[in-house]
Design an enzyme around this catalytic site. Sequence first.
Site, PDB file in Angstrom:
ATOM      1  N   GLY A 149      55.995  30.499  15.494  1.00 56.15           N
ATOM      2  CA  GLY A 149      56.581  31.369  16.519  1.00 56.15           C
ATOM      3  C   GLY A 149      56.146  30.888  17.893  1.00 56.15           C
ATOM      4  O   GLY A 149      55.958  29.688  18.115  1.00 56.15           O
ATOM      5  N   ILE A 151      53.238  31.240  19.538  1.00 63.03           N
ATOM      6  CA  ILE A 151      51.923  30.586  19.598  1.00 63.03           C
ATOM      7  C   ILE A 151      51.933  29.296  18.772  1.00 63.03           C
ATOM      8  O   ILE A 151      51.411  28.263  19.215  1.00 63.03           O
ATOM      9  CB  ILE A 151      50.816  31.566  19.141  1.00 63.03           C
ATOM     10  CG1 ILE A 151      50.707  32.718  20.157  1.00 63.03           C
ATOM     11  CG2 ILE A 151      49.474  30.852  18.981  1.00 63.03           C
ATOM     12  CD1 ILE A 151      49.800  33.863  19.740  1.00 63.03           C
ATOM     13  N   SER A 170      56.712  28.510   7.848  1.00 67.17           N
ATOM     14  CA  SER A 170      56.985  29.870   8.332  1.00 67.17           C
ATOM     15  C   SER A 170      58.072  30.441   7.443  1.00 67.17           C
ATOM     16  O   SER A 170      58.518  29.784   6.498  1.00 67.17           O
ATOM     17  CB  SER A 170      57.390  29.865   9.808  1.00 67.17           C
ATOM     18  OG  SER A 170      58.533  29.095   9.996  1.00 67.17           O
ATOM     19  N   ARG A 171      58.516  31.671   7.742  1.00 64.90           N
ATOM     20  CA  ARG A 171      59.505  32.285   6.849  1.00 64.90           C
ATOM     21  C   ARG A 171      60.794  31.473   6.833  1.00 64.90           C
ATOM     22  O   ARG A 171      61.445  31.335   5.807  1.00 64.90           O
ATOM     23  CB  ARG A 171      59.793  33.718   7.305  1.00 64.90           C
ATOM     24  CG  ARG A 171      58.674  34.649   6.961  1.00 64.90           C
ATOM     25  CD  ARG A 171      58.964  36.037   7.456  1.00 64.90           C
ATOM     26  NE  ARG A 171      59.134  36.059   8.914  1.00 64.90           N
ATOM     27  CZ  ARG A 171      59.090  37.167   9.650  1.00 64.90           C
ATOM     28  NH1 ARG A 171      58.890  38.314   9.048  1.00 64.90           N
ATOM     29  NH2 ARG A 171      59.239  37.125  10.953  1.00 64.90           N
ATOM     30  N   SER A 172      61.143  30.911   8.003  1.00 67.86           N
ATOM     31  CA  SER A 172      62.399  30.154   8.062  1.00 67.86           C
ATOM     32  C   SER A 172      62.163  28.813   8.743  1.00 67.86           C
ATOM     33  O   SER A 172      61.268  28.691   9.597  1.00 67.86           O
ATOM     34  CB  SER A 172      63.429  30.944   8.881  1.00 67.86           C
ATOM     35  OG  SER A 172      62.876  31.247  10.152  1.00 67.86           O
ATOM     36  N   ILE A 226      43.414  31.673  14.522  1.00 73.40           N
ATOM     37  CA  ILE A 226      43.447  32.385  15.814  1.00 73.40           C
ATOM     38  C   ILE A 226      44.405  33.576  15.718  1.00 73.40           C
ATOM     39  O   ILE A 226      44.757  34.155  16.750  1.00 73.40           O
ATOM     40  CB  ILE A 226      43.865  31.453  16.985  1.00 73.40           C
ATOM     41  CG1 ILE A 226      45.086  30.607  16.640  1.00 73.40           C
ATOM     42  CG2 ILE A 226      42.730  30.535  17.402  1.00 73.40           C
ATOM     43  CD1 ILE A 226      46.393  31.293  16.589  1.00 73.40           C
ATOM     44  N   ARG A 228      45.035  36.511  12.682  1.00 73.29           N
ATOM     45  CA  ARG A 228      44.420  37.741  12.175  1.00 73.29           C
ATOM     46  C   ARG A 228      43.534  37.381  10.980  1.00 73.29           C
ATOM     47  O   ARG A 228      43.939  36.576  10.127  1.00 73.29           O
ATOM     48  CB  ARG A 228      45.477  38.738  11.688  1.00 73.29           C
ATOM     49  CG  ARG A 228      46.191  39.487  12.788  1.00 73.29           C
ATOM     50  CD  ARG A 228      45.291  40.533  13.477  1.00 73.29           C
ATOM     51  NE  ARG A 228      46.035  41.281  14.461  1.00 73.29           N
ATOM     52  CZ  ARG A 228      46.133  40.960  15.758  1.00 73.29           C
ATOM     53  NH1 ARG A 228      45.517  39.890  16.220  1.00 73.29           N
ATOM     54  NH2 ARG A 228      46.821  41.712  16.592  1.00 73.29           N
ATOM     55  N   ASP A 252      38.534  32.647  15.303  1.00 75.17           N
ATOM     56  CA  ASP A 252      38.489  33.580  16.442  1.00 75.17           C
ATOM     57  C   ASP A 252      38.685  35.010  15.972  1.00 75.17           C
ATOM     58  O   ASP A 252      38.454  35.943  16.727  1.00 75.17           O
ATOM     59  CB  ASP A 252      39.599  33.214  17.444  1.00 75.17           C
ATOM     60  CG  ASP A 252      39.543  34.067  18.716  1.00 75.17           C
ATOM     61  OD1 ASP A 252      38.420  34.207  19.262  1.00 75.17           O
ATOM     62  OD2 ASP A 252      40.582  34.577  19.162  1.00 75.17           O
ATOM     63  N   GLU A 257      36.363  43.174  12.311  1.00 73.57           N
ATOM     64  CA  GLU A 257      35.873  42.979  13.690  1.00 73.57           C
ATOM     65  C   GLU A 257      35.385  44.295  14.271  1.00 73.57           C
ATOM     66  O   GLU A 257      35.999  45.334  14.003  1.00 73.57           O
ATOM     67  CB  GLU A 257      37.007  42.451  14.577  1.00 73.57           C
ATOM     68  CG  GLU A 257      37.530  41.115  14.164  1.00 73.57           C
ATOM     69  CD  GLU A 257      38.723  40.679  15.024  1.00 73.57           C
ATOM     70  OE1 GLU A 257      39.024  41.342  16.030  1.00 73.57           O
ATOM     71  OE2 GLU A 257      39.348  39.679  14.662  1.00 73.57           O
ATOM     72  N   HIS A 275      37.131  36.876  19.016  1.00 74.22           N
ATOM     73  CA  HIS A 275      38.527  37.283  19.292  1.00 74.22           C
ATOM     74  C   HIS A 275      38.824  37.190  20.803  1.00 74.22           C
ATOM     75  O   HIS A 275      39.177  38.183  21.451  1.00 74.22           O
ATOM     76  CB  HIS A 275      38.785  38.717  18.781  1.00 74.22           C
ATOM     77  CG  HIS A 275      40.248  38.976  18.525  1.00 74.22           C
ATOM     78  ND1 HIS A 275      40.696  39.755  17.491  1.00 74.22           N
ATOM     79  CD2 HIS A 275      41.363  38.556  19.181  1.00 74.22           C
ATOM     80  CE1 HIS A 275      42.025  39.813  17.528  1.00 74.22           C
ATOM     81  NE2 HIS A 275      42.450  39.079  18.544  1.00 74.22           N
TER      82      HIS A 275
HETATM   83  P1  NAP Z   1      55.684  35.323  16.733  1.00 75.23           P
HETATM   84  O1  NAP Z   1      56.350  34.616  17.859  1.00 75.23           O
HETATM   85  O2  NAP Z   1      56.289  36.563  16.197  1.00 75.23           O
HETATM   86  O3  NAP Z   1      55.523  34.242  15.544  1.00 75.23           O
HETATM   87  C1  NAP Z   1      55.077  34.579  14.280  1.00 75.23           C
HETATM   88  C2  NAP Z   1      55.389  33.436  13.335  1.00 75.23           C
HETATM   89  O4  NAP Z   1      54.823  33.767  12.064  1.00 75.23           O
HETATM   90  C3  NAP Z   1      56.886  33.201  13.104  1.00 75.23           C
HETATM   91  O5  NAP Z   1      57.138  31.810  13.082  1.00 75.23           O
HETATM   92  C4  NAP Z   1      57.155  33.783  11.716  1.00 75.23           C
HETATM   93  O6  NAP Z   1      58.122  33.103  10.963  1.00 75.23           O
HETATM   94  C5  NAP Z   1      55.801  33.540  11.053  1.00 75.23           C
HETATM   95  N1  NAP Z   1      55.628  34.460   9.931  1.00 75.23           N
HETATM   96  C6  NAP Z   1      55.750  35.800   9.926  1.00 75.23           C
HETATM   97  N2  NAP Z   1      55.543  36.280   8.695  1.00 75.23           N
HETATM   98  C7  NAP Z   1      55.300  35.210   7.902  1.00 75.23           C
HETATM   99  C8  NAP Z   1      55.044  35.063   6.531  1.00 75.23           C
HETATM  100  N3  NAP Z   1      54.998  36.128   5.709  1.00 75.23           N
HETATM  101  N4  NAP Z   1      54.850  33.804   6.058  1.00 75.23           N
HETATM  102  C9  NAP Z   1      54.894  32.738   6.872  1.00 75.23           C
HETATM  103  N5  NAP Z   1      55.142  32.821   8.191  1.00 75.23           N
HETATM  104  C10 NAP Z   1      55.343  34.051   8.698  1.00 75.23           C
HETATM  105  O7  NAP Z   1      54.195  35.733  17.122  1.00 75.23           O
HETATM  106  P2  NAP Z   1      53.187  34.986  18.138  1.00 75.23           P
HETATM  107  O8  NAP Z   1      53.365  35.501  19.507  1.00 75.23           O
HETATM  108  O9  NAP Z   1      53.267  33.506  17.887  1.00 75.23           O
HETATM  109  O10 NAP Z   1      51.781  35.563  17.612  1.00 75.23           O
HETATM  110  C11 NAP Z   1      51.348  35.298  16.285  1.00 75.23           C
HETATM  111  C12 NAP Z   1      50.146  36.155  15.948  1.00 75.23           C
HETATM  112  O11 NAP Z   1      49.008  35.704  16.686  1.00 75.23           O
HETATM  113  C13 NAP Z   1      50.248  37.638  16.360  1.00 75.23           C
HETATM  114  O12 NAP Z   1      50.975  38.404  15.419  1.00 75.23           O
HETATM  115  C14 NAP Z   1      48.804  38.060  16.458  1.00 75.23           C
HETATM  116  O13 NAP Z   1      48.369  38.590  15.224  1.00 75.23           O
HETATM  117  C15 NAP Z   1      48.069  36.755  16.736  1.00 75.23           C
HETATM  118  N6  NAP Z   1      47.425  36.757  18.081  1.00 75.23           N
HETATM  119  C16 NAP Z   1      46.094  36.520  18.194  1.00 75.23           C
HETATM  120  C17 NAP Z   1      45.492  36.504  19.442  1.00 75.23           C
HETATM  121  C18 NAP Z   1      44.027  36.247  19.627  1.00 75.23           C
HETATM  122  O14 NAP Z   1      43.443  36.736  20.607  1.00 75.23           O
HETATM  123  N7  NAP Z   1      43.362  35.473  18.782  1.00 75.23           N
HETATM  124  C19 NAP Z   1      46.259  36.763  20.589  1.00 75.23           C
HETATM  125  C20 NAP Z   1      47.627  36.959  20.438  1.00 75.23           C
HETATM  126  C21 NAP Z   1      48.217  36.962  19.168  1.00 75.23           C
HETATM  127  P3  NAP Z   1      59.704  33.103  11.306  1.00 75.23           P
HETATM  128  O15 NAP Z   1      59.820  32.425  12.646  1.00 75.23           O
HETATM  129  O16 NAP Z   1      60.303  32.302  10.242  1.00 75.23           O
HETATM  130  O17 NAP Z   1      60.111  34.533  11.370  1.00 75.23           O
END
Ligand code: NAP
Length: 315
Positions: A149, A151, A170-172, A226, A228, A252, A257, A275
Amino acid sequence: MTQHLMKVSNVPAFLMHAMQQEDYIVHDHAHIVDPMALSKVTALVGTGSESKVDRNLLAMLPQVKLVALCGVGYDGIDLEAVKERGIVVTHTPGTMTADVADLALGLMLAVGRRIPQADRFVRNGDWVMESFGMTRRMSGARVGILGMGRIGQAIAQRAAAFDMQISYCSRSAKPNLPYAFHASLETMASEVDYLVVAAPGGAATLNLVNATVLDNLGPKGYLINIARGSVVDPEALLQALKTKAIAGAGLDVFWDEPRVSPEWRSLSNVVLTPHIGSHTEETRRAMADLTMANLRAFYARGPLPTPVPECKPST
Ligand code: NAP
């Protein structure tokens, strides 16, 4: 009209200040006891990683119609329960993408090149007695990203500058991206040197990185998380690190936590950060600004800037 909000987690100081400036009355979930006050609350605010909103909480808050999260993840929100009540959830996507990706690359370098250990080596005065041991090259290595996605893509862009070979799961599949897609996480793990977790938490991804995935990553592979803690099976990871079934991990995020058990702290092949993916002043301000924009739009009855995908109005 003065609006009553309720914090469901700690919130960054920038956001608290901004809410007070706009004359919102902000109650604290940990201290609010007066049923009259609860009945006045129309919106909940909290961070993406710490906020827990379930049916029991909502039952005490008859007027709530918005959950405004300062963060991108929303795995602590019972989406079924909020949607039944017609409550909308907003978050702050995009504001922290670059910072989290930067930290992922930082953890990859830290664990592979053993930067924290090297720092301690110099501080302890060990350098006068011996030279520091060998480390692993990151440039040109293979990285597999779980979750392509916002990140995940920002991590891939940065990894490309290190001449890394990039694949993802990823899912797709994303045909517009120039990286190799793996439908199977197990297969991808067996073909990379660094496995980076950038997928959201929640039931669908619980323990997705399990013992088999770690076995496939192998004794020369590093795991970076980084996203969850819940996406990685903690017992399997602990075992893999203790037995050197994988080379190391950069983490992270954790399972409970901010409590991190002493077992993790005593391992020499992990780099641990509290984190801090989005902990830069610039990003925290941008996150607070977008949370405020969602609150303002909600009370002005305008379109919300960034509802979570499940709460977007159908077109
Ligand atoms: P995003 O744009 O929604 O991207 C999520 C990605 O994960 C998408 O490519 C999605 O696939 C994939 N995904 C979802 N469910 C899945 C599954 N069951 N199996 C495989 N892949 C799966 O989110 P983002 O903005 O990149 O953020 C990602 C995550 O980072 C957040 O949800 C949050 O938990 C974490 N985060 C951590 C911090 C930190 O401080 N460490 C900060 C911000 C966020 P598709 O594209 O195919 O739908």
